[in-house]
Design a protein around this motif. Structure first.
Motif, short mmCIF file in Angstrom:
data_model
loop_
_atom_site.label_atom_id
_atom_site.label_comp_id
_atom_site.label_asym_id
_atom_site.label_seq_id
_atom_site.Cartn_x
_atom_site.Cartn_y
_atom_site.Cartn_z
N LYS A 1 50.40 40.40 27.55
CA LYS A 1 50.63 41.84 27.60
C LYS A 1 49.30 42.61 27.53
O LYS A 1 49.07 43.55 28.29
N ASP A 2 48.41 42.17 26.63
CA ASP A 2 47.12 42.84 26.49
C ASP A 2 46.23 42.62 27.71
O ASP A 2 45.47 43.51 28.10
N PHE A 3 46.32 41.43 28.31
CA PHE A 3 45.54 41.17 29.53
C PHE A 3 45.97 42.11 30.65
O PHE A 3 45.14 42.68 31.35
N ARG A 4 47.27 42.24 30.83
CA ARG A 4 47.78 43.15 31.88
C ARG A 4 47.33 44.59 31.63
O ARG A 4 47.07 45.33 32.58
N ALA A 5 47.25 45.00 30.38
CA ALA A 5 46.87 46.36 30.04
C ALA A 5 45.36 46.58 30.05
O ALA A 5 44.90 47.72 30.05
N ALA A 6 44.58 45.50 30.08
CA ALA A 6 43.12 45.62 30.06
C ALA A 6 42.63 46.30 31.34
O ALA A 6 43.20 46.10 32.42
N PRO A 7 41.56 47.08 31.24
CA PRO A 7 41.04 47.74 32.43
C PRO A 7 40.34 46.75 33.36
O PRO A 7 39.83 45.72 32.93
N THR A 8 40.33 47.08 34.63
CA THR A 8 39.57 46.32 35.61
C THR A 8 38.28 47.09 35.84
O THR A 8 38.29 48.29 36.07
N VAL A 9 37.14 46.39 35.73
CA VAL A 9 35.84 47.05 35.87
C VAL A 9 35.06 46.45 37.03
O VAL A 9 35.31 45.33 37.45
N ARG A 10 34.09 47.21 37.50
CA ARG A 10 33.23 46.74 38.58
C ARG A 10 32.19 45.77 38.03
O ARG A 10 31.71 45.94 36.92
N PHE A 11 31.85 44.77 38.80
CA PHE A 11 30.80 43.81 38.46
C PHE A 11 29.69 44.03 39.47
O PHE A 11 29.86 43.80 40.66
N LEU A 12 28.55 44.54 39.00
CA LEU A 12 27.46 44.89 39.90
C LEU A 12 26.42 43.79 39.98
O LEU A 12 26.06 43.19 38.97
N ASN B 1 39.36 41.12 31.74
CA ASN B 1 39.48 40.06 30.74
C ASN B 1 40.13 40.55 29.45
O ASN B 1 40.16 41.74 29.16
N HIS B 2 40.65 39.58 28.72
CA HIS B 2 41.18 39.79 27.38
C HIS B 2 41.14 38.45 26.68
O HIS B 2 41.63 37.45 27.21
N GLY B 3 40.55 38.41 25.51
CA GLY B 3 40.46 37.16 24.76
C GLY B 3 39.73 36.10 25.58
O GLY B 3 38.70 36.38 26.18
N PRO B 4 40.29 34.90 25.65
CA PRO B 4 39.60 33.81 26.36
C PRO B 4 39.80 33.83 27.88
O PRO B 4 39.19 33.03 28.58
N LEU B 5 40.61 34.74 28.41
CA LEU B 5 40.91 34.75 29.85
C LEU B 5 40.10 35.83 30.56
O LEU B 5 40.14 37.00 30.20
N THR B 6 39.37 35.42 31.58
CA THR B 6 38.61 36.34 32.42
C THR B 6 38.98 36.08 33.87
O THR B 6 39.03 34.94 34.31
N PHE B 7 39.24 37.15 34.62
CA PHE B 7 39.59 37.04 36.03
C PHE B 7 38.57 37.81 36.85
O PHE B 7 38.27 38.97 36.56
N LEU B 8 38.00 37.17 37.87
CA LEU B 8 37.04 37.81 38.76
C LEU B 8 37.58 37.77 40.18
O LEU B 8 38.02 36.72 40.65
N LYS B 9 37.54 38.90 40.84
CA LYS B 9 37.93 38.97 42.25
C LYS B 9 36.66 39.28 43.03
O LYS B 9 36.08 40.34 42.89
N VAL B 10 36.22 38.31 43.84
CA VAL B 10 34.96 38.44 44.58
C VAL B 10 35.23 39.04 45.95
O VAL B 10 36.06 38.54 46.70
N HIS B 11 34.50 40.09 46.28
CA HIS B 11 34.66 40.75 47.58
C HIS B 11 34.10 39.87 48.70
O HIS B 11 33.07 39.22 48.54
N ASP B 12 34.78 39.86 49.82
CA ASP B 12 34.34 39.15 51.02
C ASP B 12 34.05 37.67 50.78
O ASP B 12 33.06 37.13 51.27
N ALA B 13 34.90 37.03 50.00
CA ALA B 13 34.72 35.60 49.73
C ALA B 13 36.08 34.91 49.79
O ALA B 13 37.09 35.46 49.39
N GLY B 14 36.06 33.71 50.31
CA GLY B 14 37.26 32.88 50.34
C GLY B 14 37.21 31.87 49.21
O GLY B 14 36.66 32.13 48.15
N ARG B 15 37.71 30.68 49.48
CA ARG B 15 37.76 29.66 48.43
C ARG B 15 36.39 29.06 48.12
O ARG B 15 36.20 28.44 47.10
N GLU C 1 24.97 34.98 39.92
CA GLU C 1 24.93 35.96 38.82
C GLU C 1 26.11 35.76 37.87
O GLU C 1 25.97 35.82 36.66
N MET C 2 27.29 35.52 38.42
CA MET C 2 28.47 35.27 37.60
C MET C 2 28.26 34.04 36.74
O MET C 2 28.52 34.04 35.55
N LEU C 3 27.75 32.97 37.34
CA LEU C 3 27.52 31.73 36.60
C LEU C 3 26.50 31.91 35.49
O LEU C 3 26.68 31.41 34.38
#
Length: 77
Positions: A7-18, A29-43, A55-57
């Motif tokens: 519930k808290d993860f869903r409510a967490a804000p989505t921010v830009r990663f520069l 992200n919330h707690g131990p879970l972090t989700f990144l959506k990379v622009h113009d990238a596939g698998r 940079e993410m790594l």
């Protein structure tokens, strides 16, 4: 998948990663879970977006990938 922080993860804000001043992806992200959506990238993110992937790594291995709770943005490097 059931998770006590769902519930808290869903409510967490989505921010830009520069990367170099340009938005490379969106982070949530919330707690131990972090989700990144990379622009113009596939698998194959490292091949599609090598600079953003590196940079993410770097931030992840240094423990600097999560957002600060007080400001709702990425912690500084």
């Amino acid at each position: 998948m059931e998770w006590s922080g769902q519930k808290d993860f869903r409510a967490a804000p989505t921010v830009r990663f520069l990367v170099d001043g340009a938005e490379a992806r969106l982070l949530k992200n919330h707690g131990p879970l972090t989700f990144l959506k990379v622009h113009d990238a596939g698998r194959m993110v490292p091949m599609d977006q090598p600079k953003a992937s590196l940079e993410m790594l770097k931030r992840w291995t240094q423990g600097k990938l999560s957002m600060s709770k007080s400001e709702g943005r990425l912690t500084p490097m």
